[in-house]
Design an enzyme around this catalytic site. Sequence first.
Site, short mmCIF file in Angstrom:
data_model
loop_
_atom_site.label_atom_id
_atom_site.label_comp_id
_atom_site.label_asym_id
_atom_site.label_seq_id
_atom_site.Cartn_x
_atom_site.Cartn_y
_atom_site.Cartn_z
CB CYS A 111 -15.45 27.62 -6.18
SG CYS A 111 -13.81 28.35 -6.38
NE ARG A 237 -9.13 22.75 -18.38
CZ ARG A 237 -8.11 23.43 -17.85
NH1 ARG A 237 -8.33 24.28 -16.86
NH2 ARG A 237 -6.88 23.26 -18.28
#
Length: 540
Positions: A111, A237
């Site tokens: 992240c 995504r």
Amino acid sequence: MSEKYANKVILAPMVRVCTLPMRLLALDYGADLVYCEEIIDRKLLLSQRIENGVLGTIDFVMSDGTIVFRTCPQEKGKVIFQLGTSDAKRALAAARMVEKDVAGIDINMGCPKEFSIKGGMGCALLTQPEKVKRILTTLVEGLSIPVTCKIRVLPDLDKTIELAKLIESTKVAALAVHGRKRDERPHHKNRNHFIQAIASALAIPVIANGGSREILQFQDIEKFRIETGASSVMIARAAEWNCSIFRKEGMIPLYDVVRQYLRYAFKYDNNEINTKYCLLQMMHESMDMPEGQGTLSVKSMDEISTVWGMTEEYDQVQKDRKEQESLIKQQKDEVGCGFKRRKADDGVILIELPVKFDRRCYLPAMSPKQSLHEWCRKCCFMSPVYKTEEHAEDRSFHCRVLVDDKWYTTPFWEKKKQFAEQAAAMCCLLVHGIHDGRIKEPDDQTPEMRQEWHRVASAQIQEETLLMTANAEANVKRQDENKECFVTLETQLLKASSWDCHKTQKYPEESKKSEEDDLKVAKTMANENPLECYYTADFT
């Protein structure tokens, strides 16, 4: 354990997206494994595991009612819990809390968000190999389920392979690799050749991630897998935009995907904020849909159902849920629908109702606190006194309010101090059957429930009144008996005094000796039991 991650198509962990409805949707369309959004170890450790009989889920809940993680039997054996951590011992403690409810634990080392890096998590771990090794080794040795991790590539390929081999040495079950560097974003090209080199260097399954720009249909998943040389593919995504990307038979219209997503959101009581966020992500290029502008302005699940033409389905889910709640309450024999009454630490009566403040149900000009203040003024009570405490760990608040020598509170903790105070004011008003200013009913309350709270409270107050009256009558009777006893005692004393006077006059020497003996006995009795000496005597 590595077989679990070989030749799989996986829903990638995405913050705010990979909650229960999206994970179930991905499984419906063909995903083999689904990752939950990253959950920080400290937050999980502050939560409590609860079996939700109404929804049929396992919930990990904060003190203020926030759902940290929710899972259900439908994803049993297929949900991977992604943990954000920077400490091995803390990571193990958190992982053990969910160990029986998930299929595996994944450590987030990729992240790039600032909050994660500042906490020493995510990409911050990529440059701390010793800490990486310590965290993963501790988890592998301390858990009974597979442990994996997800990384981003380093600027140098050799350094990336070196890190990957160190991770493999900890005996993790698999490694997921996002082919972008820490400072790169989706518009940057994914380094598929880095993933290919890593896959060639390791014996454990490598999961390729970062190819959403290249994956436009199901067939592209296999192309991406071959190009990266990976064992499995993790999709982020592309799945966020249209979860039917996992369908071998081909993708379906976004409108149908959204409606199926909403069915899961209704069924598992997903909150409106998260649901709206996911809908807007799904419609990122389709805001010209008839439902687009309506979705932008919704503020509740009820409004969402209206925009998407699913009002009947939503109402039916709500009706079924309330029936299930009633059934469970009957089975548990919860008298008074959660009404509780006890003595607080200071000895004052404390009354508790399971209510939470929802500001959408009130006008700014008339909140429960304002209604309570006005009611106290009319009843000539002193102004309400609020006592609030704070959980420093998660910044949540709990309040109780003192009205007419009684405390009123709720069992819940709120995210804001003013919400906690409003909830306490609600409790007091509802107990006394006073309107608290609401303009609509909260989802967790009904008029019947409020009437039941008031009925139980009134019954207890009546019972207390009867008990107090009975005690008062008993005290009066006891006082009368004591008074009668005192009169009898006084009469006997007078008789004894008269007899002693006569005895002294007739037999002076014997009387003197008797008085000396009586004095010795009286002194002995006084030393042993002064009260008994005072109240008892033999005048026969």
